[in-house]
Design a protein around this motif. Structure first.
Motif, PDB file in Angstrom:
ATOM      1  N   VAL A 174       0.861  -1.183   0.000  1.00  0.00           N
ATOM      2  CA  VAL A 174       0.000   0.000   0.000  1.00  0.00           C
ATOM      3  C   VAL A 174       0.895   1.230   0.000  1.00  0.00           C
ATOM      4  N   LEU A 175       0.671   2.125  -0.956  1.00  0.00           N
ATOM      5  CA  LEU A 175       1.300   3.446  -0.931  1.00  0.00           C
ATOM      6  C   LEU A 175       0.305   4.344  -0.212  1.00  0.00           C
ATOM      7  N   LEU A 176       0.653   4.792   0.979  1.00  0.00           N
ATOM      8  CA  LEU A 176      -0.325   5.394   1.884  1.00  0.00           C
ATOM      9  C   LEU A 176       0.004   6.834   2.268  1.00  0.00           C
ATOM     10  N   ASP A 177      -0.928   7.732   1.955  1.00  0.00           N
ATOM     11  CA  ASP A 177      -0.852   9.109   2.451  1.00  0.00           C
ATOM     12  C   ASP A 177      -1.446   9.102   3.866  1.00  0.00           C
ATOM     13  N   LEU A 178      -0.808   9.792   4.804  1.00  0.00           N
ATOM     14  CA  LEU A 178      -1.278   9.787   6.188  1.00  0.00           C
ATOM     15  C   LEU A 178      -2.487  10.688   6.419  1.00  0.00           C
ATOM     16  N   ASP A 179      -2.797  11.560   5.468  1.00  0.00           N
ATOM     17  CA  ASP A 179      -3.857  12.552   5.689  1.00  0.00           C
ATOM     18  C   ASP A 179      -5.126  12.260   4.896  1.00  0.00           C
ATOM     19  N   LEU A 180      -5.488  11.019   4.787  1.00  0.00           N
ATOM     20  CA  LEU A 180      -6.714  10.661   4.083  1.00  0.00           C
ATOM     21  C   LEU A 180      -7.937  11.042   4.911  1.00  0.00           C
ATOM     22  N   PRO A 181      -8.990  11.533   4.269  1.00  0.00           N
ATOM     23  CA  PRO A 181     -10.214  11.866   5.018  1.00  0.00           C
ATOM     24  C   PRO A 181     -10.890  10.604   5.537  1.00  0.00           C
ATOM     25  N   GLY A 182     -11.509  10.746   6.697  1.00  0.00           N
ATOM     26  CA  GLY A 182     -12.303   9.646   7.241  1.00  0.00           C
ATOM     27  C   GLY A 182     -11.628   8.814   8.306  1.00  0.00           C
ATOM     28  N   CYS A 183     -10.312   9.008   8.520  1.00  0.00           N
ATOM     29  CA  CYS A 183      -9.643   8.171   9.510  1.00  0.00           C
ATOM     30  C   CYS A 183      -8.295   8.765   9.903  1.00  0.00           C
ATOM     31  N   SER A 184      -7.757   8.225  10.977  1.00  0.00           N
ATOM     32  CA  SER A 184      -6.408   8.595  11.417  1.00  0.00           C
ATOM     33  C   SER A 184      -5.386   7.798  10.625  1.00  0.00           C
ATOM     34  N   GLY A 185      -4.330   8.460  10.156  1.00  0.00           N
ATOM     35  CA  GLY A 185      -3.299   7.759   9.398  1.00  0.00           C
ATOM     36  C   GLY A 185      -2.650   6.650  10.199  1.00  0.00           C
ATOM     37  N   MET A 186      -2.323   6.918  11.482  1.00  0.00           N
ATOM     38  CA  MET A 186      -1.687   5.908  12.325  1.00  0.00           C
ATOM     39  C   MET A 186      -2.638   4.740  12.590  1.00  0.00           C
ATOM     40  N   GLY A 187      -3.909   5.090  12.803  1.00  0.00           N
ATOM     41  CA  GLY A 187      -4.896   4.036  13.021  1.00  0.00           C
ATOM     42  C   GLY A 187      -5.061   3.155  11.800  1.00  0.00           C
ATOM     43  N   LEU A 188      -4.981   3.760  10.615  1.00  0.00           N
ATOM     44  CA  LEU A 188      -5.114   3.010   9.372  1.00  0.00           C
ATOM     45  C   LEU A 188      -3.934   2.047   9.196  1.00  0.00           C
ATOM     46  N   ILE A 189      -2.738   2.502   9.529  1.00  0.00           N
ATOM     47  CA  ILE A 189      -1.569   1.612   9.459  1.00  0.00           C
ATOM     48  C   ILE A 189      -1.789   0.405  10.354  1.00  0.00           C
ATOM     49  N   GLU A 190      -2.272   0.648  11.564  1.00  0.00           N
ATOM     50  CA  GLU A 190      -2.497  -0.452  12.509  1.00  0.00           C
ATOM     51  C   GLU A 190      -3.577  -1.409  12.011  1.00  0.00           C
ATOM     52  N   GLN A 191      -4.628  -0.864  11.381  1.00  0.00           N
ATOM     53  CA  GLN A 191      -5.687  -1.728  10.849  1.00  0.00           C
ATOM     54  C   GLN A 191      -5.161  -2.628   9.732  1.00  0.00           C
ATOM     55  N   ILE A 192      -4.395  -2.040   8.823  1.00  0.00           N
ATOM     56  CA  ILE A 192      -3.841  -2.832   7.714  1.00  0.00           C
ATOM     57  C   ILE A 192      -2.911  -3.908   8.260  1.00  0.00           C
ATOM     58  N   ARG A 193      -2.073  -3.539   9.220  1.00  0.00           N
ATOM     59  CA  ARG A 193      -1.133  -4.498   9.796  1.00  0.00           C
ATOM     60  C   ARG A 193      -1.865  -5.643  10.472  1.00  0.00           C
ATOM     61  N   ALA A 194      -2.988  -5.328  11.155  1.00  0.00           N
ATOM     62  CA  ALA A 194      -3.754  -6.360  11.858  1.00  0.00           C
ATOM     63  C   ALA A 194      -4.552  -7.247  10.915  1.00  0.00           C
ATOM     64  N   ARG A 195      -5.168  -6.648   9.884  1.00  0.00           N
ATOM     65  CA  ARG A 195      -6.054  -7.397   8.986  1.00  0.00           C
ATOM     66  C   ARG A 195      -5.313  -8.091   7.856  1.00  0.00           C
ATOM     67  N   SER A 196      -4.184  -7.531   7.436  1.00  0.00           N
ATOM     68  CA  SER A 196      -3.437  -8.099   6.312  1.00  0.00           C
ATOM     69  C   SER A 196      -1.938  -8.005   6.600  1.00  0.00           C
ATOM     70  N   PRO A 197      -1.451  -8.807   7.543  1.00  0.00           N
ATOM     71  CA  PRO A 197      -0.060  -8.687   7.999  1.00  0.00           C
ATOM     72  C   PRO A 197       0.989  -8.894   6.916  1.00  0.00           C
ATOM     73  N   GLN A 198       0.632  -9.577   5.836  1.00  0.00           N
ATOM     74  CA  GLN A 198       1.609  -9.814   4.765  1.00  0.00           C
ATOM     75  C   GLN A 198       1.780  -8.609   3.855  1.00  0.00           C
ATOM     76  N   THR A 199       0.830  -7.656   3.904  1.00  0.00           N
ATOM     77  CA  THR A 199       0.891  -6.474   3.042  1.00  0.00           C
ATOM     78  C   THR A 199       1.912  -5.474   3.571  1.00  0.00           C
ATOM     79  N   LYS A 200       2.796  -5.025   2.700  1.00  0.00           N
ATOM     80  CA  LYS A 200       3.780  -4.019   3.079  1.00  0.00           C
ATOM     81  C   LYS A 200       3.139  -2.633   3.004  1.00  0.00           C
TER      82      LYS A 200
END
Length: 211
Positions: free
Chosen positions: A51-77
């Protein structure tokens, strides 16, 4: 072929990134969005490798989004692509689970280099941060005092400034000053981010009434 999800709220930047990535035959853009609430679903649906991820996406916290991706799809970089050169933000992103932190002003070749490293399991941080007068140590946390940690934990546990002032026998003004200093030092923007940081830092976080 490696599948990449683009999470960037500026359409013109997404278009530029897609054109750039298309020059490499071993990568493809499997999904794209400017809405933070759609990122995790797209990652799961496409089984994204990166995932190429901008931290300032509307609708969520950037740090929280990183944690969600890591928890739900641990193999995704996760490669953060941002304009923020704030060292505290970079540290928090890496602590939350990002595999890389790249600044948007870098050249296209540097983006290819960063993606290649991250997909190979090597953590990446932009040279501008590493070579600055305040070098970034990957995985390091900003230094905070014992009292600041105590206040951080109380904020995360739902205490107001007034509650904390009474509990620590100091003025509300003192607590507000500590709170502002903490939020600035750690680049936190709301109680949810404070709570996430407190958990990562090993501080006790529980519902009030459980003490």
């Amino acid at each position: 072929m490696k599948r990449i999800v683009l999470a960037e709220d500026h359409a013109i930047i997404r278009d530029g990134l897609k054109l750039l990535l298309m020059t490499r035959g071993n990568w493809c853009v499997s999904a794209e969005t400017g809405d933070g609430l759609r990122v995790v679903g797209m990652v799961l649906e496409t089984r994204a490798d990166l995932v190429l991820l901008d931290l300032d996406l509307p609708g969520c916290s950037g740090m929280g989004l990183i944690e969600q991706i890591r928890a739900r799809s641990p193999q995704t970089k996760i490669l953060v692509l941002t304009a923020s050169q704030n060292h505290a933000t970079a540290r928090l992103a890496m602590a939350a689970g990002a595999d890389g932190y790249m600044l948007k002003h870098e050249e296209g070749d540097e983006l290819f280099h960063a993606i290649s490293l991250v997909l190979s399991g090597i953590r990446y941080v932009s040279k501008a941060l590493i070579q600055s007068t305040e070098p970034l140590e990957i995985g390091a946390s900003p230094s905070i005092t014992t009292r600041e940690k105590e206040i951080l934990g109380l904020i995360a546990n739902g205490y107001s400034s007034q509650d904390i002032a009474v509990k620590l026998n100091v003025s509300v003004l003192t607590i507000r000053k500590h709170r502002q200093n903490l939020m600035t030092k750690l680049s936190l923007h709301n109680v949810a981010e404070v709570t996430a940081y407190a958990i990562r830092d090993g501080l006790s976080v529980k519902r009030r009434g459980e003490e």
